[in-house]
Design a protein around this motif. Structure first.
Motif, PDB file in Angstrom:
ATOM      1  N   ILE A 191      -8.707  -3.582   0.339  1.00  0.00           N
ATOM      2  CA  ILE A 191      -8.743  -4.886  -0.322  1.00  0.00           C
ATOM      3  C   ILE A 191      -9.191  -4.741  -1.764  1.00  0.00           C
ATOM      4  CG2 ILE A 191      -9.876  -7.144  -0.321  1.00  0.00           C
ATOM      5  CD1 ILE A 191      -9.990  -6.935   2.743  1.00  0.00           C
ATOM      6  N   GLU A 192     -10.200  -3.868  -1.974  1.00  0.00           N
ATOM      7  CA  GLU A 192     -10.685  -3.648  -3.337  1.00  0.00           C
ATOM      8  C   GLU A 192      -9.601  -3.025  -4.204  1.00  0.00           C
ATOM      9  OE1 GLU A 192     -14.480  -1.447  -5.584  1.00  0.00           O
ATOM     10  OE2 GLU A 192     -14.188  -1.316  -3.395  1.00  0.00           O
ATOM     11  N   SER A 218     -12.266  -2.934   3.533  1.00  0.00           N
ATOM     12  CA  SER A 218     -12.784  -3.360   2.233  1.00  0.00           C
ATOM     13  C   SER A 218     -12.263  -2.482   1.099  1.00  0.00           C
ATOM     14  CB  SER A 218     -14.320  -3.336   2.254  1.00  0.00           C
ATOM     15  OG  SER A 218     -14.790  -2.028   2.548  1.00  0.00           O
ATOM     16  N   THR A 276      -2.192  -8.188 -13.997  1.00  0.00           N
ATOM     17  CA  THR A 276      -2.531  -9.358 -14.822  1.00  0.00           C
ATOM     18  C   THR A 276      -2.861  -8.937 -16.245  1.00  0.00           C
ATOM     19  OG1 THR A 276      -3.423 -10.450 -12.852  1.00  0.00           O
ATOM     20  CG2 THR A 276      -4.019 -11.379 -14.986  1.00  0.00           C
ATOM     21  N   ILE A 334      -6.359  -3.345  -3.743  1.00  0.00           N
ATOM     22  CA  ILE A 334      -5.345  -4.390  -3.996  1.00  0.00           C
ATOM     23  C   ILE A 334      -5.780  -5.288  -5.134  1.00  0.00           C
ATOM     24  CG2 ILE A 334      -4.255  -6.437  -3.009  1.00  0.00           C
ATOM     25  CD1 ILE A 334      -4.283  -4.945  -0.294  1.00  0.00           C
ATOM     26  N   PHE A 335      -7.028  -5.706  -5.128  1.00  0.00           N
ATOM     27  CA  PHE A 335      -7.528  -6.576  -6.191  1.00  0.00           C
ATOM     28  C   PHE A 335      -7.490  -5.863  -7.550  1.00  0.00           C
ATOM     29  CE2 PHE A 335      -9.550  -9.204  -2.822  1.00  0.00           C
ATOM     30  CZ  PHE A 335      -9.022 -10.428  -3.228  1.00  0.00           C
ATOM     31  N   LYS A 336      -7.809  -4.550  -7.530  1.00  0.00           N
ATOM     32  CA  LYS A 336      -7.755  -3.806  -8.782  1.00  0.00           C
ATOM     33  C   LYS A 336      -6.324  -3.757  -9.318  1.00  0.00           C
ATOM     34  CE  LYS A 336     -11.799  -0.826  -8.114  1.00  0.00           C
ATOM     35  NZ  LYS A 336     -12.281   0.563  -7.944  1.00  0.00           N
ATOM     36  N   ASN A 337      -5.362  -3.543  -8.394  1.00  0.00           N
ATOM     37  CA  ASN A 337      -3.959  -3.529  -8.819  1.00  0.00           C
ATOM     38  C   ASN A 337      -3.543  -4.880  -9.390  1.00  0.00           C
ATOM     39  OD1 ASN A 337      -3.616  -0.861  -8.023  1.00  0.00           O
ATOM     40  ND2 ASN A 337      -3.039  -1.440  -5.925  1.00  0.00           N
ATOM     41  N   VAL A 338      -3.974  -5.932  -8.712  1.00  0.00           N
ATOM     42  CA  VAL A 338      -3.653  -7.279  -9.197  1.00  0.00           C
ATOM     43  C   VAL A 338      -4.255  -7.513 -10.574  1.00  0.00           C
ATOM     44  CG1 VAL A 338      -4.003  -9.744  -8.780  1.00  0.00           C
ATOM     45  CG2 VAL A 338      -3.366  -8.253  -6.886  1.00  0.00           C
ATOM     46  N   GLU A 339      -5.492  -7.057 -10.757  1.00  0.00           N
ATOM     47  CA  GLU A 339      -6.125  -7.201 -12.064  1.00  0.00           C
ATOM     48  C   GLU A 339      -5.375  -6.397 -13.126  1.00  0.00           C
ATOM     49  OE1 GLU A 339     -10.165  -6.059 -11.559  1.00  0.00           O
ATOM     50  OE2 GLU A 339     -10.741  -7.904 -10.492  1.00  0.00           O
TER      51      GLU A 339
END
Length: 317
Positions: free
Chosen positions: A201-202, A198, A212, A204-209
């Motif tokens: 994954i968290e 987790s 963006t 990765i999502f922060k990097n994606v955000e």
């Protein structure tokens, strides 16, 4: 005064005849001791209707059918004898209806609301309604369809109750249960993997955000860069195309200059095309060369002389 036997027999015979007539009319439904009103009704068909059939109002008999007459157009006139104490409005309808499943018919009066009553000899409006059997036929057809469907359903139920089919169903349910158990195990593994990873994954999502957000913040700059690239590409394409056209125009101009010089007689090619003397000289030279080759082939000794021993005198022509 003593009555003779012949008189007694005559009186008895007359009484028997009168009793027979009264009984016959009674059996036919004729009313002998009451006044009757004669009405008429015209029908296109009278299936099962016969003389002496009753005339009814709400199931109560008020008269009888006295006579049936076939007309020239195929219709039937029914003569109705109605007890005079019953008044029938003129707009009443004499409906011919079936009274039982055997097809017996009777005339049922549907009383109208007219204030004027039908008098003796009046012809009522008539109507023929479907008999009970005719009304039952549609229901019978529906019942046959339902029975056919029930038969198909029972056949399906019998096939389901087949032991082999039940075994197949049991196997199918066992397979489904095994599949569900496997799915449950897989779901647990996925849940565990997600729980352990987790943090990654968290991240990765922060990097994606973040990516963006950067793209969103630099949206205008990206648009400007793409615009500049399009402009440079257009200019480069236009420059290459212009240079190509200039080169083609220069080549065409040089070719036109050469052709003009040839036409004006400049150069060897121009002289060859425009000066007839050069053409005649070349033609004569070619002709002399041709004659020389022919003579060389015919008289080779005239031009070439050699000795085996290295000596010999050359003779001039």
């Amino acid at each position: 005064m003593k009555i003779k036997n012949e008189t007694k027999v005559g009186i008895l015979a007359a009484f028997a005849i009168a009793l027979l007539i009264i009984g016959y009319n009674f059996l036919k439904g004729n009313s002998i001791f009451s006044n009757e009103t004669t009405l008429f009704a015209k029908y296109t068909r009278v299936d099962g209707l016969t003389v002496s059939k009753p005339v009814l109002i709400n199931g109560y008999q008020i008269g009888r059918v006295a006579k049936l007459e076939l007309q020239g157009d195929g219709s039937i006139i029914a003569t109705l004898s109605i007890n005079s104490k019953y008044e029938i409005p003129e707009n009443s309808i004499a409906r011919l209806e079936g009274t039982d499943l055997l097809g017996s018919k009777a005339i049922v009066m549907s009383l109208g609301d007219s204030k004027k009553m039908a008098e003796d000899g009046y012809t009522l409006n008539a109507n023929v309604e479907k008999g009970l059997m005719e009304q039952v036929q549609p229901v019978q057809k529906k019942a046959e369809l339902i029975i056919g469907k029930m038969d198909s359903i029972l056949s399906s139920v019998n096939s389901i109750l087949n032991p082999n089919f039940q075994k197949n169903v049991d196997r199918s349910f066992n397979s489904i249960a095994g599949t569900l158990a496997s799915l449950e195990t897989t779901s647990k593994k996925v849940d565990g993997l997600v729980g352990s990873e987790s943090a990654r994954i968290e991240a990765i999502f922060k990097n994606v955000e973040g990516i963006t957000a950067n793209l969103n913040n630099n949206n205008q700059k990206i648009s400007d860069i793409l615009t500049n690239i399009n402009t440079v590409t257009d200019k480069f394409a236009a420059a290459n195309f212009k240079q190509t056209l200039d080169n083609a125009n220069n080549a065409i101009a040089d070719l036109q200059s050469v052709i003009s010089g040839i036409k004006s007689g400049k150069g060897s090619l121009g002289l060859l095309l425009n000066d007839d003397k050069m053409y005649q000289n070349l033609n004569n030279a070619s002709k002399n060369l041709d004659e020389l080759m022919i003579d060389l082939k015919a008289n080779p000794k005239r031009y070439v002389h050699f000795s085996v021993f290295g000596g010999g005198n050359k003779k001039d022509k």
